[in-house]
Scaffold this motif. Structure first.
Motif, PDB file in Angstrom:
ATOM      1  N   LEU A   1      -0.088  13.715 -49.037  1.00  0.00           N
ATOM      2  CA  LEU A   1       0.617  12.749 -48.203  1.00  0.00           C
ATOM      3  C   LEU A   1       2.029  13.171 -47.943  1.00  0.00           C
ATOM      4  O   LEU A   1       2.505  12.821 -46.712  1.00  0.00           O
ATOM      5  CB  LEU A   1       0.484  11.361 -48.870  1.00  0.00           C
ATOM      6  N   PHE A   2       2.902  13.690 -48.698  1.00  0.00           N
ATOM      7  CA  PHE A   2       4.171  13.852 -48.630  1.00  0.00           C
ATOM      8  C   PHE A   2       4.327  14.953 -47.480  1.00  0.00           C
ATOM      9  O   PHE A   2       4.911  14.886 -46.376  1.00  0.00           O
ATOM     10  CB  PHE A   2       4.878  14.502 -49.663  1.00  0.00           C
ATOM     11  N   ASN A   3       3.244  15.981 -47.524  1.00  0.00           N
ATOM     12  CA  ASN A   3       3.358  17.383 -46.551  1.00  0.00           C
ATOM     13  C   ASN A   3       2.948  16.789 -45.199  1.00  0.00           C
ATOM     14  O   ASN A   3       3.377  17.127 -44.335  1.00  0.00           O
ATOM     15  CB  ASN A   3       2.619  18.428 -47.145  1.00  0.00           C
ATOM     16  N   LEU A   4       1.900  15.707 -45.240  1.00  0.00           N
ATOM     17  CA  LEU A   4       1.477  15.301 -44.019  1.00  0.00           C
ATOM     18  C   LEU A   4       2.555  14.568 -43.214  1.00  0.00           C
ATOM     19  O   LEU A   4       2.671  14.796 -41.833  1.00  0.00           O
ATOM     20  CB  LEU A   4       0.165  14.131 -44.021  1.00  0.00           C
ATOM     21  N   ALA A   5       3.375  13.710 -44.037  1.00  0.00           N
ATOM     22  CA  ALA A   5       4.627  12.945 -43.338  1.00  0.00           C
ATOM     23  C   ALA A   5       5.646  13.981 -42.932  1.00  0.00           C
ATOM     24  O   ALA A   5       6.008  13.870 -41.770  1.00  0.00           O
ATOM     25  CB  ALA A   5       5.340  12.081 -44.513  1.00  0.00           C
ATOM     26  N   LEU A   6       5.707  14.956 -43.496  1.00  0.00           N
ATOM     27  CA  LEU A   6       6.713  16.057 -43.271  1.00  0.00           C
ATOM     28  C   LEU A   6       6.394  16.786 -41.932  1.00  0.00           C
ATOM     29  O   LEU A   6       7.163  16.913 -40.973  1.00  0.00           O
ATOM     30  CB  LEU A   6       7.093  17.081 -44.373  1.00  0.00           C
ATOM     31  N   VAL A   7       5.156  17.058 -41.843  1.00  0.00           N
ATOM     32  CA  VAL A   7       4.691  17.942 -40.809  1.00  0.00           C
ATOM     33  C   VAL A   7       4.802  17.044 -39.386  1.00  0.00           C
ATOM     34  O   VAL A   7       5.051  17.451 -38.410  1.00  0.00           O
ATOM     35  CB  VAL A   7       3.103  18.261 -40.835  1.00  0.00           C
ATOM     36  N   LEU A   8       4.592  15.765 -39.438  1.00  0.00           N
ATOM     37  CA  LEU A   8       4.539  14.793 -38.309  1.00  0.00           C
ATOM     38  C   LEU A   8       5.920  14.704 -38.079  1.00  0.00           C
ATOM     39  O   LEU A   8       6.221  14.656 -36.805  1.00  0.00           O
ATOM     40  CB  LEU A   8       3.893  13.332 -38.980  1.00  0.00           C
ATOM     41  N   VAL A   9       6.615  14.379 -38.949  1.00  0.00           N
ATOM     42  CA  VAL A   9       8.049  14.294 -38.750  1.00  0.00           C
ATOM     43  C   VAL A   9       8.714  15.494 -37.778  1.00  0.00           C
ATOM     44  O   VAL A   9       9.450  15.379 -36.786  1.00  0.00           O
ATOM     45  CB  VAL A   9       8.989  14.055 -39.825  1.00  0.00           C
ATOM     46  N   PHE A  10       8.423  16.706 -38.334  1.00  0.00           N
ATOM     47  CA  PHE A  10       8.975  17.870 -37.552  1.00  0.00           C
ATOM     48  C   PHE A  10       8.305  18.322 -36.294  1.00  0.00           C
ATOM     49  O   PHE A  10       8.827  18.981 -35.526  1.00  0.00           O
ATOM     50  CB  PHE A  10       8.883  19.164 -38.625  1.00  0.00           C
TER      51      PHE A  10
ATOM     52  N   PHE B   1      16.843  17.296 -35.369  1.00  0.00           N
ATOM     53  CA  PHE B   1      15.832  17.594 -35.946  1.00  0.00           C
ATOM     54  C   PHE B   1      15.745  19.314 -36.316  1.00  0.00           C
ATOM     55  O   PHE B   1      15.136  19.684 -37.539  1.00  0.00           O
ATOM     56  CB  PHE B   1      14.553  17.426 -35.354  1.00  0.00           C
ATOM     57  N   SER B   2      16.339  19.852 -35.411  1.00  0.00           N
ATOM     58  CA  SER B   2      16.361  21.401 -35.678  1.00  0.00           C
ATOM     59  C   SER B   2      17.296  21.523 -36.929  1.00  0.00           C
ATOM     60  O   SER B   2      16.933  22.514 -37.650  1.00  0.00           O
ATOM     61  CB  SER B   2      17.070  22.215 -34.607  1.00  0.00           C
ATOM     62  N   PHE B   3      18.554  21.052 -37.059  1.00  0.00           N
ATOM     63  CA  PHE B   3      19.400  21.001 -38.122  1.00  0.00           C
ATOM     64  C   PHE B   3      18.664  20.570 -39.460  1.00  0.00           C
ATOM     65  O   PHE B   3      18.714  21.113 -40.540  1.00  0.00           O
ATOM     66  CB  PHE B   3      20.717  20.392 -38.057  1.00  0.00           C
ATOM     67  N   LEU B   4      17.822  19.343 -39.237  1.00  0.00           N
ATOM     68  CA  LEU B   4      17.023  18.947 -40.557  1.00  0.00           C
ATOM     69  C   LEU B   4      16.010  20.212 -41.079  1.00  0.00           C
ATOM     70  O   LEU B   4      16.080  20.233 -42.293  1.00  0.00           O
ATOM     71  CB  LEU B   4      16.358  17.722 -40.031  1.00  0.00           C
ATOM     72  N   LEU B   5      15.618  20.747 -39.996  1.00  0.00           N
ATOM     73  CA  LEU B   5      14.530  21.747 -40.462  1.00  0.00           C
ATOM     74  C   LEU B   5      15.212  22.921 -41.130  1.00  0.00           C
ATOM     75  O   LEU B   5      14.759  23.574 -42.093  1.00  0.00           O
ATOM     76  CB  LEU B   5      13.712  22.280 -39.202  1.00  0.00           C
ATOM     77  N   VAL B   6      16.361  23.151 -40.534  1.00  0.00           N
ATOM     78  CA  VAL B   6      17.209  24.190 -41.146  1.00  0.00           C
ATOM     79  C   VAL B   6      17.565  23.937 -42.552  1.00  0.00           C
ATOM     80  O   VAL B   6      17.523  24.746 -43.657  1.00  0.00           O
ATOM     81  CB  VAL B   6      18.565  24.519 -40.435  1.00  0.00           C
TER      82      VAL B   6
ATOM     83  N   LEU C   1       8.911  29.087 -35.079  1.00  0.00           N
ATOM     84  CA  LEU C   1       8.421  29.927 -36.233  1.00  0.00           C
ATOM     85  C   LEU C   1       8.849  29.651 -37.352  1.00  0.00           C
ATOM     86  O   LEU C   1       8.162  29.832 -38.578  1.00  0.00           O
ATOM     87  CB  LEU C   1       9.229  31.219 -35.753  1.00  0.00           C
ATOM     88  N   ASN C   2      10.165  28.990 -37.743  1.00  0.00           N
ATOM     89  CA  ASN C   2      10.365  28.587 -39.274  1.00  0.00           C
ATOM     90  C   ASN C   2       9.472  27.533 -39.656  1.00  0.00           C
ATOM     91  O   ASN C   2       9.149  27.458 -40.632  1.00  0.00           O
ATOM     92  CB  ASN C   2      11.942  27.946 -38.852  1.00  0.00           C
ATOM     93  N   LEU C   3       9.129  26.566 -38.642  1.00  0.00           N
ATOM     94  CA  LEU C   3       8.196  25.557 -39.209  1.00  0.00           C
ATOM     95  C   LEU C   3       7.012  26.086 -39.563  1.00  0.00           C
ATOM     96  O   LEU C   3       6.311  25.558 -40.623  1.00  0.00           O
ATOM     97  CB  LEU C   3       7.813  24.483 -37.882  1.00  0.00           C
ATOM     98  N   ALA C   4       6.291  27.062 -38.823  1.00  0.00           N
ATOM     99  CA  ALA C   4       5.157  27.632 -39.475  1.00  0.00           C
ATOM    100  C   ALA C   4       5.375  28.205 -40.557  1.00  0.00           C
ATOM    101  O   ALA C   4       4.238  28.099 -41.186  1.00  0.00           O
ATOM    102  CB  ALA C   4       4.856  28.666 -38.108  1.00  0.00           C
ATOM    103  N   VAL C   5       6.277  29.082 -40.930  1.00  0.00           N
ATOM    104  CA  VAL C   5       6.624  29.711 -42.089  1.00  0.00           C
ATOM    105  C   VAL C   5       6.827  28.726 -43.273  1.00  0.00           C
ATOM    106  O   VAL C   5       6.326  28.946 -44.289  1.00  0.00           O
ATOM    107  CB  VAL C   5       7.731  30.692 -42.254  1.00  0.00           C
ATOM    108  N   LEU C   6       7.436  27.342 -43.047  1.00  0.00           N
ATOM    109  CA  LEU C   6       7.363  26.481 -43.878  1.00  0.00           C
ATOM    110  C   LEU C   6       6.247  25.645 -44.200  1.00  0.00           C
ATOM    111  O   LEU C   6       5.849  25.540 -45.205  1.00  0.00           O
ATOM    112  CB  LEU C   6       8.356  25.475 -43.623  1.00  0.00           C
ATOM    113  N   ILE C   7       5.322  25.685 -43.365  1.00  0.00           N
ATOM    114  CA  ILE C   7       3.920  25.032 -43.565  1.00  0.00           C
ATOM    115  C   ILE C   7       3.147  26.022 -44.300  1.00  0.00           C
ATOM    116  O   ILE C   7       2.436  25.649 -45.400  1.00  0.00           O
ATOM    117  CB  ILE C   7       3.306  24.598 -42.313  1.00  0.00           C
ATOM    118  N   THR C   8       3.401  27.135 -43.874  1.00  0.00           N
ATOM    119  CA  THR C   8       2.503  28.165 -44.673  1.00  0.00           C
ATOM    120  C   THR C   8       2.927  28.342 -46.499  1.00  0.00           C
ATOM    121  O   THR C   8       2.300  28.333 -47.248  1.00  0.00           O
ATOM    122  CB  THR C   8       2.704  29.515 -44.480  1.00  0.00           C
ATOM    123  N   HIS C   9       4.301  28.036 -46.300  1.00  0.00           N
ATOM    124  CA  HIS C   9       5.079  28.053 -47.807  1.00  0.00           C
ATOM    125  C   HIS C   9       4.223  26.765 -48.558  1.00  0.00           C
ATOM    126  O   HIS C   9       4.067  27.005 -49.643  1.00  0.00           O
ATOM    127  CB  HIS C   9       6.338  27.844 -47.701  1.00  0.00           C
TER     128      HIS C   9
END
Length: 129
Positions: A45-54, A71-76, A13-21
């Motif tokens: 390109l930066f956002n593509l890399a972030l999405v792949l990492v998360f 990774f959960s803490f990284l997303l937080v 859910l947090n990842l979905a909200v951050l991607i939407t942001h």
């Protein structure tokens, strides 16, 4: 529901909200706000890399790997960074991110990140990794 299951649900859910942001950030031309060169091309390109990492972090979390909790803490941290940075820009009077949905995404990111951090700690204490 155990703390691991909650961590997984909050992560997605947090990842979905951050991607939407980040989609919203493209509208507001965030690279200009942060003074990042390269325009939309580098931003994408930066956002593509972030999405792949998360997404890889999500896979690891679902598989109950200890690294998944990292990774959960990284997303937080990423969520809280976004909230703090944009709160600063809002406080100094920048016009970006003032639409109701833009603000709601930032509030949701803050709430989800705090709760996800707490639940991730609990999952690790429960020995879910």
């Amino acid at each position: 529901m155990d703390s691991h299951a909650w961590t997984v649900r909050l992560y997605i859910l947090n990842l979905a909200v951050l991607i939407t942001h980040e989609i919203d950030s493209a509208y507001w031309e965030e690279w200009k706000l942060f003074g990042i060169p390269g325009g939309i091309q580098l931003f994408n390109l930066f956002n593509l890399a972030l999405v792949l990492v998360f997404l890889d972090g999500f896979r690891r979390l679902v598989q109950r790997e200890r690294r998944g909790y990292q990774f959960s803490f990284l997303l937080v941290g990423a969520g809280l960074f976004a909230v703090v940075a944009h709160s600063y820009f809002l406080a100094i009077g920048r016009p970006e991110f003032r639409l109701p949905v833009s603000l709601a995404l930032l509030v949701a990111t803050f709430v989800l990140s705090v709760v996800q951090g707490i639940v991730t700690v609990q999952a690790l204490r429960d020995g879910d990794s």
